[in-house]
Motif scaffolding. Structure first.
Motif, PDB file in Angstrom:
ATOM      1  N   VAL A  87     -17.555 -12.554  -3.887  1.00 53.97           N
ATOM      2  CA  VAL A  87     -17.758 -11.366  -3.057  1.00 53.97           C
ATOM      3  C   VAL A  87     -19.113 -11.427  -2.358  1.00 53.97           C
ATOM      4  CG1 VAL A  87     -18.099  -8.861  -3.111  1.00 53.97           C
ATOM      5  CG2 VAL A  87     -16.214  -9.893  -4.382  1.00 53.97           C
ATOM      6  N   THR A  88     -19.069 -11.273  -1.056  1.00 57.91           N
ATOM      7  CA  THR A  88     -20.270 -11.149  -0.242  1.00 57.91           C
ATOM      8  C   THR A  88     -20.164  -9.853   0.543  1.00 57.91           C
ATOM      9  OG1 THR A  88     -20.596 -13.532  -0.052  1.00 57.91           O
ATOM     10  CG2 THR A  88     -21.627 -12.167   1.636  1.00 57.91           C
ATOM     11  N   VAL A  89     -21.250  -9.081   0.539  1.00 59.59           N
ATOM     12  CA  VAL A  89     -21.313  -7.835   1.302  1.00 59.59           C
ATOM     13  C   VAL A  89     -22.585  -7.873   2.138  1.00 59.59           C
ATOM     14  CG1 VAL A  89     -21.558  -5.323   1.188  1.00 59.59           C
ATOM     15  CG2 VAL A  89     -20.013  -6.496  -0.391  1.00 59.59           C
ATOM     16  N   ARG A  90     -22.437  -7.598   3.417  1.00 58.92           N
ATOM     17  CA  ARG A  90     -23.576  -7.509   4.323  1.00 58.92           C
ATOM     18  C   ARG A  90     -23.685  -6.087   4.834  1.00 58.92           C
ATOM     19  NH1 ARG A  90     -20.946 -12.159   5.357  1.00 58.92           N
ATOM     20  NH2 ARG A  90     -22.124 -14.093   5.210  1.00 58.92           N
ATOM     21  N   LEU A  91     -24.892  -5.588   4.889  1.00 64.81           N
ATOM     22  CA  LEU A  91     -25.171  -4.303   5.526  1.00 64.81           C
ATOM     23  C   LEU A  91     -26.078  -4.604   6.706  1.00 64.81           C
ATOM     24  CD1 LEU A  91     -25.761  -2.056   2.376  1.00 64.81           C
ATOM     25  CD2 LEU A  91     -23.685  -2.306   3.718  1.00 64.81           C
ATOM     26  N   GLY A  92     -25.481  -4.608   7.899  1.00 60.08           N
ATOM     27  CA  GLY A  92     -26.223  -5.047   9.076  1.00 60.08           C
ATOM     28  C   GLY A  92     -26.496  -6.535   8.950  1.00 60.08           C
ATOM     29  N   ASP A  93     -27.754  -6.927   9.139  1.00 63.63           N
ATOM     30  CA  ASP A  93     -28.139  -8.333   9.026  1.00 63.63           C
ATOM     31  C   ASP A  93     -28.529  -8.724   7.606  1.00 63.63           C
ATOM     32  OD1 ASP A  93     -27.750  -8.742  11.729  1.00 63.63           O
ATOM     33  OD2 ASP A  93     -29.831  -8.270  12.249  1.00 63.63           O
ATOM     34  N   THR A  94     -28.530  -7.764   6.677  1.00 62.23           N
ATOM     35  CA  THR A  94     -28.967  -8.006   5.308  1.00 62.23           C
ATOM     36  C   THR A  94     -27.786  -8.352   4.409  1.00 62.23           C
ATOM     37  OG1 THR A  94     -30.770  -6.435   5.597  1.00 62.23           O
ATOM     38  CG2 THR A  94     -30.208  -7.030   3.346  1.00 62.23           C
ATOM     39  N   VAL A  95     -27.880  -9.480   3.705  1.00 59.35           N
ATOM     40  CA  VAL A  95     -26.870  -9.845   2.714  1.00 59.35           C
ATOM     41  C   VAL A  95     -27.238  -9.139   1.420  1.00 59.35           C
ATOM     42  CG1 VAL A  95     -25.815 -11.708   1.398  1.00 59.35           C
ATOM     43  CG2 VAL A  95     -26.461 -12.086   3.784  1.00 59.35           C
ATOM     44  N   VAL A  96     -26.408  -8.179   1.009  1.00 61.47           N
ATOM     45  CA  VAL A  96     -26.686  -7.374  -0.183  1.00 61.47           C
ATOM     46  C   VAL A  96     -26.098  -8.035  -1.425  1.00 61.47           C
ATOM     47  CG1 VAL A  96     -26.429  -5.101  -1.221  1.00 61.47           C
ATOM     48  CG2 VAL A  96     -26.725  -5.308   1.243  1.00 61.47           C
ATOM     49  N   LEU A  97     -24.883  -8.543  -1.324  1.00 65.31           N
ATOM     50  CA  LEU A  97     -24.257  -9.321  -2.398  1.00 65.31           C
ATOM     51  C   LEU A  97     -23.919 -10.683  -1.812  1.00 65.31           C
ATOM     52  CD1 LEU A  97     -21.725  -6.728  -3.884  1.00 65.31           C
ATOM     53  CD2 LEU A  97     -24.061  -7.215  -4.647  1.00 65.31           C
ATOM     54  N   ASP A  98     -24.287 -11.742  -2.521  1.00 64.77           N
ATOM     55  CA  ASP A  98     -24.099 -13.088  -1.993  1.00 64.77           C
ATOM     56  C   ASP A  98     -23.258 -13.919  -2.954  1.00 64.77           C
ATOM     57  OD1 ASP A  98     -24.278 -15.363  -0.464  1.00 64.77           O
ATOM     58  OD2 ASP A  98     -26.362 -15.804  -0.991  1.00 64.77           O
ATOM     59  N   ASP A  99     -21.953 -14.010  -2.664  1.00 64.18           N
ATOM     60  CA  ASP A  99     -21.035 -14.864  -3.420  1.00 64.18           C
ATOM     61  C   ASP A  99     -21.011 -14.490  -4.915  1.00 64.18           C
ATOM     62  OD1 ASP A  99     -19.123 -16.897  -3.432  1.00 64.18           O
ATOM     63  OD2 ASP A  99     -20.603 -18.417  -3.981  1.00 64.18           O
ATOM     64  N   ILE A 100     -20.777 -13.211  -5.202  1.00 62.89           N
ATOM     65  CA  ILE A 100     -20.785 -12.686  -6.574  1.00 62.89           C
ATOM     66  C   ILE A 100     -19.437 -12.923  -7.249  1.00 62.89           C
ATOM     67  CG2 ILE A 100     -20.943 -10.567  -7.961  1.00 62.89           C
ATOM     68  CD1 ILE A 100     -23.597 -11.410  -6.782  1.00 62.89           C
TER      69      ILE A 100
END
Length: 79
Positions: free
Chosen positions: A9-22
């Protein structure tokens, strides 16, 4: 009770990666505590599991039956 699984799971908020390949697996009857500093993604993990946030990539599923949320076409993921 139910199992919960997050796969890549990857989640981006705008240009910020909040979760990276969880990856996370919570088995039936298990209790899990998520800890970390402010801004580390704890709330985003919970919001993703609850369905309030759709992952940009990866998937979330319950009890191994179908996909609760996934990025793109859910049929592209292995069951």
């Amino acid at each position: 009770m139910a199992t919960i699984e997050l796969r890549e799971v990857t989640v981006r908020l705008g240009d910020t990666v909040v979760l990276d390949d969880i990856d996370l697996f919570v088995g039936d009857g298990e209790f899990v505590v998520i800890t970390g500093p402010s801004g580390s993604g704890k709330t985003t993990i919970l919001r993703t599991v609850a369905g309030f946030v759709k992952p940009d990539s990866g998937s979330v599923r319950f009890d191994g039956d179908g996909w609760m949320a996934c990025a793109g076409d859910c049929d592209d993921h292995d069951p």
